[in-house]
Design a protein around this motif. Structure first.
Motif, PDB file in Angstrom:
ATOM      1  N   GLY A  17      45.203  38.098  47.244  1.00 16.78           N
ATOM      2  CA  GLY A  17      45.919  39.108  46.468  1.00 16.78           C
ATOM      3  C   GLY A  17      44.939  39.898  45.634  1.00 16.78           C
ATOM      4  O   GLY A  17      43.723  39.690  45.726  1.00 16.78           O
ATOM      5  N   ALA A  18      45.450  40.768  44.798  1.00 13.63           N
ATOM      6  CA  ALA A  18      44.587  41.624  43.981  1.00 13.63           C
ATOM      7  C   ALA A  18      43.670  40.811  43.074  1.00 13.63           C
ATOM      8  O   ALA A  18      42.474  41.075  42.983  1.00 13.63           O
ATOM      9  N   ALA A  19      44.203  39.817  42.396  1.00 15.35           N
ATOM     10  CA  ALA A  19      43.393  38.988  41.494  1.00 15.35           C
ATOM     11  C   ALA A  19      42.722  37.834  42.226  1.00 15.35           C
ATOM     12  O   ALA A  19      41.637  37.396  41.852  1.00 15.35           O
ATOM     13  N   LEU A  20      43.368  37.348  43.257  1.00 17.87           N
ATOM     14  CA  LEU A  20      42.875  36.186  44.021  1.00 17.87           C
ATOM     15  C   LEU A  20      42.305  36.688  45.339  1.00 17.87           C
ATOM     16  O   LEU A  20      42.772  36.335  46.420  1.00 17.87           O
ATOM     17  N   ASP A  21      41.261  37.495  45.242  1.00 20.49           N
ATOM     18  CA  ASP A  21      40.709  38.214  46.396  1.00 20.49           C
ATOM     19  C   ASP A  21      39.705  37.376  47.181  1.00 20.49           C
ATOM     20  O   ASP A  21      38.538  37.715  47.289  1.00 20.49           O
ATOM     21  N   HIS A  22      40.197  36.302  47.781  1.00 17.91           N
ATOM     22  CA  HIS A  22      39.288  35.385  48.467  1.00 17.91           C
ATOM     23  C   HIS A  22      38.719  35.937  49.772  1.00 17.91           C
ATOM     24  O   HIS A  22      37.834  35.320  50.366  1.00 17.91           O
ATOM     25  N   THR A  23      39.156  37.102  50.203  1.00 15.43           N
ATOM     26  CA  THR A  23      38.548  37.725  51.383  1.00 15.43           C
ATOM     27  C   THR A  23      37.354  38.610  51.006  1.00 15.43           C
ATOM     28  O   THR A  23      36.654  39.099  51.880  1.00 15.43           O
ATOM     29  N   HIS A  24      37.116  38.787  49.724  1.00 11.43           N
ATOM     30  CA  HIS A  24      35.976  39.584  49.254  1.00 11.43           C
ATOM     31  C   HIS A  24      34.671  38.906  49.691  1.00 11.43           C
ATOM     32  O   HIS A  24      34.543  37.678  49.610  1.00 11.43           O
ATOM     33  N   PRO A  25      33.679  39.686  50.139  1.00 14.86           N
ATOM     34  CA  PRO A  25      32.423  39.092  50.615  1.00 14.86           C
ATOM     35  C   PRO A  25      31.749  38.156  49.608  1.00 14.86           C
ATOM     36  O   PRO A  25      31.220  37.108  50.007  1.00 14.86           O
ATOM     37  N   PRO A  67      32.039  40.427  25.409  1.00 11.43           N
ATOM     38  CA  PRO A  67      33.216  41.270  25.203  1.00 11.43           C
ATOM     39  C   PRO A  67      33.932  41.696  26.486  1.00 11.43           C
ATOM     40  O   PRO A  67      35.027  42.252  26.424  1.00 11.43           O
ATOM     41  N   ARG A  68      33.327  41.443  27.643  1.00  8.82           N
ATOM     42  CA  ARG A  68      33.939  41.899  28.891  1.00  8.82           C
ATOM     43  C   ARG A  68      35.178  41.069  29.222  1.00  8.82           C
ATOM     44  O   ARG A  68      35.190  39.860  29.046  1.00  8.82           O
ATOM     45  N   ILE A  69      36.196  41.760  29.735  1.00  9.89           N
ATOM     46  CA  ILE A  69      37.426  41.098  30.163  1.00  9.89           C
ATOM     47  C   ILE A  69      37.515  41.254  31.671  1.00  9.89           C
ATOM     48  O   ILE A  69      37.611  42.373  32.177  1.00  9.89           O
ATOM     49  N   THR A  70      37.448  40.139  32.357  1.00  8.20           N
ATOM     50  CA  THR A  70      37.518  40.134  33.816  1.00  8.20           C
ATOM     51  C   THR A  70      38.854  39.565  34.247  1.00  8.20           C
ATOM     52  O   THR A  70      39.495  38.821  33.509  1.00  8.20           O
ATOM     53  N   TRP A  71      39.289  39.908  35.454  1.00 11.63           N
ATOM     54  CA  TRP A  71      40.561  39.382  35.934  1.00 11.63           C
ATOM     55  C   TRP A  71      40.553  39.117  37.431  1.00 11.63           C
ATOM     56  O   TRP A  71      41.249  38.259  37.917  1.00 11.63           O
ATOM     57  N   ARG A  72      39.792  39.846  38.200  1.00 14.44           N
ATOM     58  CA  ARG A  72      39.723  39.671  39.648  1.00 14.44           C
ATOM     59  C   ARG A  72      38.674  38.597  39.970  1.00 14.44           C
ATOM     60  O   ARG A  72      37.593  38.602  39.393  1.00 14.44           O
ATOM     61  N   HIS A  89      41.451  32.190  38.130  1.00 15.89           N
ATOM     62  CA  HIS A  89      41.554  33.068  39.298  1.00 15.89           C
ATOM     63  C   HIS A  89      40.370  32.839  40.234  1.00 15.89           C
ATOM     64  O   HIS A  89      40.544  32.790  41.463  1.00 15.89           O
ATOM     65  N   ALA A  90      39.171  32.708  39.676  1.00 18.58           N
ATOM     66  CA  ALA A  90      37.985  32.479  40.504  1.00 18.58           C
ATOM     67  C   ALA A  90      38.087  31.155  41.252  1.00 18.58           C
ATOM     68  O   ALA A  90      37.789  31.087  42.454  1.00 18.58           O
ATOM     69  N   LEU A  91      38.516  30.099  40.572  1.00 21.41           N
ATOM     70  CA  LEU A  91      38.610  28.798  41.239  1.00 21.41           C
ATOM     71  C   LEU A  91      39.679  28.820  42.329  1.00 21.41           C
ATOM     72  O   LEU A  91      39.452  28.303  43.430  1.00 21.41           O
ATOM     73  N   GLU A 167      50.685  33.467  42.547  1.00 22.17           N
ATOM     74  CA  GLU A 167      49.932  34.614  42.038  1.00 22.17           C
ATOM     75  C   GLU A 167      49.909  34.493  40.508  1.00 22.17           C
ATOM     76  O   GLU A 167      50.765  33.825  39.938  1.00 22.17           O
ATOM     77  N   PRO A 168      48.976  35.163  39.834  1.00 24.53           N
ATOM     78  CA  PRO A 168      49.007  35.134  38.372  1.00 24.53           C
ATOM     79  C   PRO A 168      50.358  35.629  37.867  1.00 24.53           C
ATOM     80  O   PRO A 168      50.944  36.548  38.443  1.00 24.53           O
ATOM     81  N   HIS A 169      50.835  35.014  36.799  1.00 23.06           N
ATOM     82  CA  HIS A 169      52.086  35.479  36.206  1.00 23.06           C
ATOM     83  C   HIS A 169      51.904  36.957  35.862  1.00 23.06           C
ATOM     84  O   HIS A 169      50.855  37.352  35.333  1.00 23.06           O
ATOM     85  N   PRO A 170      52.894  37.808  36.160  1.00 21.67           N
ATOM     86  CA  PRO A 170      52.742  39.247  35.916  1.00 21.67           C
ATOM     87  C   PRO A 170      52.373  39.599  34.481  1.00 21.67           C
ATOM     88  O   PRO A 170      51.602  40.535  34.249  1.00 21.67           O
TER      89      PRO A 170
END
Length: 193
Positions: A17-25, A67-72, A89-91, A167-170
Motif C-alpha cells: 500500500g501507500a505506507a506499506l510499500d514493500h514492492t519498493h526497490p 525533526p523529520r516526519i516519515t510515514w512511508r 510501517h517499515a517493519l 493498513e495504518p489507521h486512517p
C-alpha cells in the motif's frame, strides 16, 4: 493479548500500500540483505533479523531530536528515522516482502503508540514493538510471547486496542502526512482513536 483482524482475508496482511510499500526497490533490497543474514533460520529467523534491523538502525526521531516526519516504509528505511508508527510501517513492509503476514495495532498511552503484529507459520498473531530501546525501555522480538516497550496502566486511562489493521489507521496516516512538526504530530495523534 488476543487481536481481532479487521478482515478474515489473510492476504490483506501481505498486500502493499501507500505506507506499506514493500514492492519498493529499497524495501526489497533491504529484505534480501536481511534474509541473507538469517540463512536456514526460516520465517522466525528472518522476522527477528527484520525486527532487530528496524529497532537498531532506524532512529526513533523523538529520541534523537530529528525533526523529520516519515510515514512511508521506503522513506523510513532511506532516511533511517521515524516515530513508532513509521518504524512499524517499515517493519510490516519488510515482513510482507518475505511473505510473513503482518499488520498494525495500537496502544493508548500518554499518546497513541504504534505496534506490529505478525503471524508465523502455524502460529497466532503476536505483537512486536519496533520503537527501539533506550534506558528504561527494553522491547525484544519474541515469536511466542509479547515483550513490548510499554505496559498499559488502566488506572491512568491507558489501554491496548484489540484490533489488528491491514493498513495504518486512517487517522494515524493522516496525522503523519499532515503534521508540520513533532509537537503538531503528537497533538494530532492524541486526538486519534
Amino acid at each position: 493479548m488476543q487481536l481481532t483482524p479487521v478482515t478474515a482475508d489473510e492476504s490483506a496482511f501481505l498486500a502493499a500500500g501507500a505506507a506499506l510499500d514493500h514492492t519498493h526497490p529499497l524495501v526489497r533490497e533491504t529484505a534480501a540483505r536481511l534474509r541473507s543474514r538469517a540463512p536456514g533460520e526460516g520465517p522466525a529467523g528472518y522476522a527477528r533479523a527484520a525486527f532487530d534491523f528496524v529497532c537498531d538502525t532506524v532512529d526513533h526521531s523523538l529520541d534523537v531530536g530529528d525533526p523529520r516526519i516519515t510515514w512511508r516504509a521506503s522513506e523510513v528505511l532511506q532516511l533511517r528515522t521515524g516515530i513508532c508508527h513509521a518504524k512499524a510501517h517499515a517493519l510490516v513492509a519488510l515482513l510482507r516482502a518475505e511473505g510473513i503476514p503482518a499488520g498494525l495495532c495500537y496502544q493508548k498511552l500518554a499518546v497513541l503508540h504504534g505496534l506490529v503484529a505478525l503471524k508465523l507459520p502455524g502460529g497466532r498473531w503476536i505483537r512486536q514493538d519496533p520503537r527501539g530501546n533506550k534506558p528504561g525501555i527494553q522491547a525484544r522480538f519474541s515469536p511466542d510471547r509479547e515483550q513490548l516497550a510499554y505496559r498499559v496502566r488502566p488506572e491512568k486511562g491507558e489501554c491496548d486496542y484489540p484490533v489488528l489493521y491491514d493498513e495504518p489507521h486512517p487517522v494515524v496516516l493522516r496525522a503523519l502526512r499532515r503534521a508540520s512538526g513533532h509537537g503538531h504530530l503528537l497533538r494530532l495523534l492524541d486526538a486519534a482513536l
